[in-house]
Scaffold this motif. Structure first.
Motif, PDB file in Angstrom:
ATOM      1  N   LYS A 170       6.231   9.384 110.601  1.00 38.76           N
ATOM      2  CA  LYS A 170       5.941   8.512 111.742  1.00 38.76           C
ATOM      3  C   LYS A 170       4.442   8.442 112.056  1.00 38.76           C
ATOM      4  O   LYS A 170       3.869   7.363 112.149  1.00 38.76           O
ATOM      5  CB  LYS A 170       6.691   9.010 112.991  1.00 38.76           C
ATOM      6  CG  LYS A 170       8.192   9.181 112.777  1.00 38.76           C
ATOM      7  CD  LYS A 170       8.885   9.735 114.015  1.00 38.76           C
ATOM      8  CE  LYS A 170       8.469  11.139 114.444  1.00 38.76           C
ATOM      9  NZ  LYS A 170       8.816  12.224 113.543  1.00 38.76           N
ATOM     10  N   THR A 171       3.842   9.615 112.196  1.00 40.80           N
ATOM     11  CA  THR A 171       2.417   9.636 112.532  1.00 40.80           C
ATOM     12  C   THR A 171       1.579   9.011 111.418  1.00 40.80           C
ATOM     13  O   THR A 171       0.621   8.289 111.678  1.00 40.80           O
ATOM     14  CB  THR A 171       1.962  11.081 112.815  1.00 40.80           C
ATOM     15  OG1 THR A 171       2.746  11.585 113.886  1.00 40.80           O
ATOM     16  CG2 THR A 171       0.504  11.152 113.184  1.00 40.80           C
ATOM     17  N   SER A 172       1.990   9.276 110.185  1.00 37.49           N
ATOM     18  CA  SER A 172       1.264   8.685 109.056  1.00 37.49           C
ATOM     19  C   SER A 172       1.280   7.163 109.141  1.00 37.49           C
ATOM     20  O   SER A 172       0.272   6.505 108.879  1.00 37.49           O
ATOM     21  CB  SER A 172       1.890   9.127 107.736  1.00 37.49           C
ATOM     22  OG  SER A 172       1.912  10.532 107.662  1.00 37.49           O
ATOM     23  N   PRO A 201      -2.381   8.834 120.965  1.00 38.88           N
ATOM     24  CA  PRO A 201      -2.093   9.545 119.720  1.00 38.88           C
ATOM     25  C   PRO A 201      -1.228  10.792 119.878  1.00 38.88           C
ATOM     26  O   PRO A 201      -1.081  11.322 120.983  1.00 38.88           O
ATOM     27  CB  PRO A 201      -3.474   9.926 119.196  1.00 38.88           C
ATOM     28  CG  PRO A 201      -4.361   9.955 120.376  1.00 38.88           C
ATOM     29  CD  PRO A 201      -3.764   9.063 121.428  1.00 38.88           C
ATOM     30  N   GLU A 202      -0.691  11.224 118.753  1.00 39.82           N
ATOM     31  CA  GLU A 202       0.095  12.452 118.731  1.00 39.82           C
ATOM     32  C   GLU A 202      -0.796  13.611 119.196  1.00 39.82           C
ATOM     33  O   GLU A 202      -1.957  13.712 118.813  1.00 39.82           O
ATOM     34  CB  GLU A 202       0.549  12.725 117.292  1.00 39.82           C
ATOM     35  CG  GLU A 202       1.363  13.997 117.150  1.00 39.82           C
ATOM     36  CD  GLU A 202       1.891  14.162 115.733  1.00 39.82           C
ATOM     37  OE1 GLU A 202       3.108  14.191 115.585  1.00 39.82           O
ATOM     38  OE2 GLU A 202       1.090  14.246 114.790  1.00 39.82           O
ATOM     39  N   GLY A 203      -0.227  14.463 120.030  1.00 40.71           N
ATOM     40  CA  GLY A 203      -0.999  15.603 120.525  1.00 40.71           C
ATOM     41  C   GLY A 203      -2.051  15.196 121.541  1.00 40.71           C
ATOM     42  O   GLY A 203      -2.954  15.965 121.840  1.00 40.71           O
ATOM     43  N   LEU A 216       2.537   4.426 121.163  1.00 36.97           N
ATOM     44  CA  LEU A 216       2.675   5.777 121.703  1.00 36.97           C
ATOM     45  C   LEU A 216       3.273   6.686 120.644  1.00 36.97           C
ATOM     46  O   LEU A 216       4.394   6.467 120.202  1.00 36.97           O
ATOM     47  CB  LEU A 216       3.601   5.750 122.923  1.00 36.97           C
ATOM     48  CG  LEU A 216       3.177   4.911 124.128  1.00 36.97           C
ATOM     49  CD1 LEU A 216       4.378   4.631 125.027  1.00 36.97           C
ATOM     50  CD2 LEU A 216       2.093   5.625 124.905  1.00 36.97           C
ATOM     51  N   ASP A 217       2.517   7.691 120.232  1.00 34.55           N
ATOM     52  CA  ASP A 217       3.033   8.603 119.215  1.00 34.55           C
ATOM     53  C   ASP A 217       3.563   9.878 119.864  1.00 34.55           C
ATOM     54  O   ASP A 217       2.797  10.735 120.300  1.00 34.55           O
ATOM     55  CB  ASP A 217       1.930   8.921 118.193  1.00 34.55           C
ATOM     56  CG  ASP A 217       2.476   9.643 116.958  1.00 34.55           C
ATOM     57  OD1 ASP A 217       3.629  10.127 117.017  1.00 34.55           O
ATOM     58  OD2 ASP A 217       1.759   9.721 115.950  1.00 34.55           O
ATOM     59  N   GLU A 218       4.859   9.980 119.914  1.00 32.12           N
ATOM     60  CA  GLU A 218       5.558  11.136 120.497  1.00 32.12           C
ATOM     61  C   GLU A 218       5.042  11.566 121.856  1.00 32.12           C
ATOM     62  O   GLU A 218       4.554  12.688 122.031  1.00 32.12           O
ATOM     63  CB  GLU A 218       5.528  12.317 119.518  1.00 32.12           C
ATOM     64  CG  GLU A 218       6.562  12.123 118.440  1.00 32.12           C
ATOM     65  CD  GLU A 218       6.943  13.409 117.728  1.00 32.12           C
ATOM     66  OE1 GLU A 218       7.268  14.391 118.424  1.00 32.12           O
ATOM     67  OE2 GLU A 218       6.918  13.412 116.494  1.00 32.12           O
ATOM     68  N   PRO A 219       5.192  10.682 122.833  1.00 36.37           N
ATOM     69  CA  PRO A 219       4.739  11.059 124.169  1.00 36.37           C
ATOM     70  C   PRO A 219       5.550  12.201 124.783  1.00 36.37           C
ATOM     71  O   PRO A 219       5.091  12.814 125.734  1.00 36.37           O
ATOM     72  CB  PRO A 219       4.902   9.767 124.980  1.00 36.37           C
ATOM     73  CG  PRO A 219       5.880   8.940 124.230  1.00 36.37           C
ATOM     74  CD  PRO A 219       5.713   9.298 122.794  1.00 36.37           C
TER      75      PRO A 219
HETATM   76 MG   LIG Z   1       4.003  12.905 114.138  1.00 36.09          MG
END
Ligand SMILES: [Mg+2]
Ligand SMILES: Nc1ncnc2c1ncn2[C@@H]1O[C@H](COP(=O)(O)OP(=O)(O)OP(=O)(O)O)[C@@H](O)[C@H]1O
Lengths: 288, 235
Positions: free
Chosen positions: B40-42, B82-84, B158-161
């Motif tokens: 997903k993040t990629s 972003p993620e994190g 939104l990456d993994e909020p």
């Molecule tokens: Mg990810």
């Protein structure tokens, strides 16, 4: 005794200012790129030589020559980053380290072949001497302190209140997030190299008038600069200021109370002692 | 609004995403669901051009953005949370929000948006001058979303909020996402592992399984889908 103490404190402040001018440049570069810019001392040396040429050979007034040197060194610093550090930006950190060492050799040898290994002294217009209590201080030394205060204050204001300054801080805190919000991190990188090198040019010009400049002085400058940086906390401007003052004062007071032969040992000794108690440096340790 | 065709991503020769197609329709909330390491993040990072990838096309608002630089994405209306979170930890909440509007030139607009956004996020308003690094996980996530909104996006990614956020806050974050979509008219592309929550708040969903789209459909349909339930909802 008391007169001697005032004198050494004054000298310490002068040298501290010199170290601060060098260390803030290293510090902002390290903040943004996390690379050990070992060639910074060589930029300082080149800055001294540029001023030397303009003042001694071309008869340009000192201040103007120093301004020219700041501009040329800023361009030189930016060029170094683009041509030497940028190609290895995504490589393992050891590569930047080796590139930096290579740069030092190239610049220092080039300067030796042009100017010879002997030291040169820049003609200074600041000749008057003031007496403070029983201590004496030349206007050149006062100018070193003044230049440091003005430039560092300007840098702090720039970083805190301007849009570009905030972009520099943002990039040093999180490069990728900076890209995402729209910061051109290449421009930021050029700014820190330009500013850091211009500050270095001031340091090189003033030390060249106060003592001398010579082609191999860069290594020594870099060592001191990093001692200040590590002591103060990598990448921290307040750290560079306090670190510079501590090392400048320790050297001079150490010379007075112990022996001037160990002058350079004191700087590293104090650094080691502080690191024992605060391994990330005085102002370091928040981490990224 | 966003249409991705035949996207493949490889790290050091190892393929992790295998030619996927997906779309984020204008005005909708689209979700990409997948387990850890599904890619997903990629996918998000390659849309933003933060990493290299191969694709037939990545269209945004009808324009190919395959060559758009990451620092120009916010200028064309794409904001990423972003993620994190990736906040600026030593900057204050206010400064982080200001940085979110970095690419904008409309000073007056930025000022009004700042007031609006602080009103929408009262938790952040109370902590305006606190350094972002000292906020709680949930507050940091809210700040990351608010920072992305300060860019005045047309498309918000939104990456993994819900990552590292307490369960009650997860609902709050999802409600906020829905609100951003409905009230502010922002198209949303959401990436989530937390399928149960994500499906309830999304219009359309893609389920990613080791770099391939395994199932797709409306959020409601997938919530009732046996396969999705077995794999992702653990029922
Ligand atoms: Mg990810
Ligand atoms: N920089 C990298 N170098 C090598 N492999 C990577 C890199 N980044 C991701 N990968 C690999 O690519 C695969 C997909 O990772 P990715 O981060 O896209 O997954 P994800 O779906 O976002 O997972 P998560 O839910 O844990 O965030 C993983 O197998 C991961 O190990």
């Amino acid at each position: 005794m008391f007169g001697e103490l005032t004198q050494q404190i004054l000298n310490g402040l002068v040298m501290g200012s010199y170290y601060i001018l060098i260390a803030v440049g290293l510090s902002i570069v390290f903040g943004v790129l996390s690379i050990p810019h070992f060639a910074h001392g060589s930029v300082v040396m080149v800055g001294g030589y540029v001023t030397f040429i303009f003042v001694n050979k071309l008869g340009v007034p000192f201040i103007l020559a120093m301004l020219i040197s700041m501009i040329l060194c800023a361009a030189f610093g930016i060029l170094l980053e683009r041509s030497a550090y940028r190609p290895v930006r995504n490589a393992p950190p050891i590569n930047a380290f080796i590139v930096a060492l290579g740069l030092v050799m190239i610049i220092d040898n080039l300067m030796t072949s042009i100017f010879g290994a002997n030291q040169v002294i820049i003609k200074s217009p600041f000749k008057s001497t003031y007496t403070i209590g029983s201590a004496h201080v030349t206007s050149l030394r006062l100018f070193m302190i003044g230049a440091c205060v003005v430039l560092v204050a300007a840098l702090i204001i720039f970083m805190k209140y301007t849009k570009l300054g905030k972009a520099v801080r943002a990039t040093s805190q999180n490069r990728e997030a900076s890209l995402i919000v729209g910061i051109n991190t290449n421009v930021v990188t050029a700014i820190v190299f330009g500013l850091g090198s211009a500050f270095g040019a001031v340091a090189g010009s003033l030390i060249g008038a106060l003592f001398a400049v010579y082609p191999t002085m860069g290594t020594f400058i870099t060592q001191k600069g990093f001692a200040v940086l590590i002591l103060g906390g990598l990448g921290s401007i307040p750290g560079a200021i306090v670190g510079g003052l501590i090392i400048g004062l320790t050297e001079n007071l150490g010379s007075m109370f112990i022996s001037s032969e160990y002058k350079d040992v004191f700087a590293f000794l104090i650094m080691i002692i502080i690191l024992i108690f605060k391994p990330s440096g005085l102002f370091g340790g928040k981490g990224k | 609004m966003l249409s991705v065709k035949n996207l493949s991503i490889a790290y050091n020769g190892v393929k992790v995403v295998h030619g996927i197609d997906f779309k984020a329709e204008k005005g909708k909330v689209t979700v990409l669901i997948g387990a850890n390491g599904a890619g997903k993040t990629s996918i998000i990072r390659s849309i933003m051009n933060l990493i290299k990838s191969e694709s037939d096309e990545i269209l945004y608002d009808g324009e190919d953005i395959k060559k758009t630089k990451p620092n120009n994405m916010s200028r064309i209306g794409i904001s990423l949370c972003p993620e994190g979170r990736q906040l600026f930890p030593d900057m204050t909440v206010l400064e982080n929000l200001e940085m979110g509007a970095y690419a904008r030139k409309d000073k007056a607009g930025i000022a009004t948006d700042l007031v609006d956004i602080l009103d929408k996020f009262p938790r952040l308003k109370d902590r305006k001058t606190q350094c972002a690094g000292t906020l709680s996980g949930g507050e940091q996530e809210l700040l990351a979303i608010a920072r992305a909104l300060m860019g005045k996006p047309k498309l918000l990614i939104l990456d993994e909020p819900s990552w590292g956020v307490a369960p009650i806050m997860v609902e709050e974050v999802m409600k906020m996402t829905r609100h951003i979509n409905e009230e502010m008219g922002v198209t949303v592309l959401l990436v989530e592992q937390n399928a149960n929550v994500a499906l309830r708040y999304s219009d359309y969903a893609y389920v990613l399984d080791v770099g391939e789209i395994a199932i797709q459909g409306t959020g409601e349909a997938l919530l009732g889908d046996r396969k999705v339930q077995e794999i992702y909802l653990g029922i």
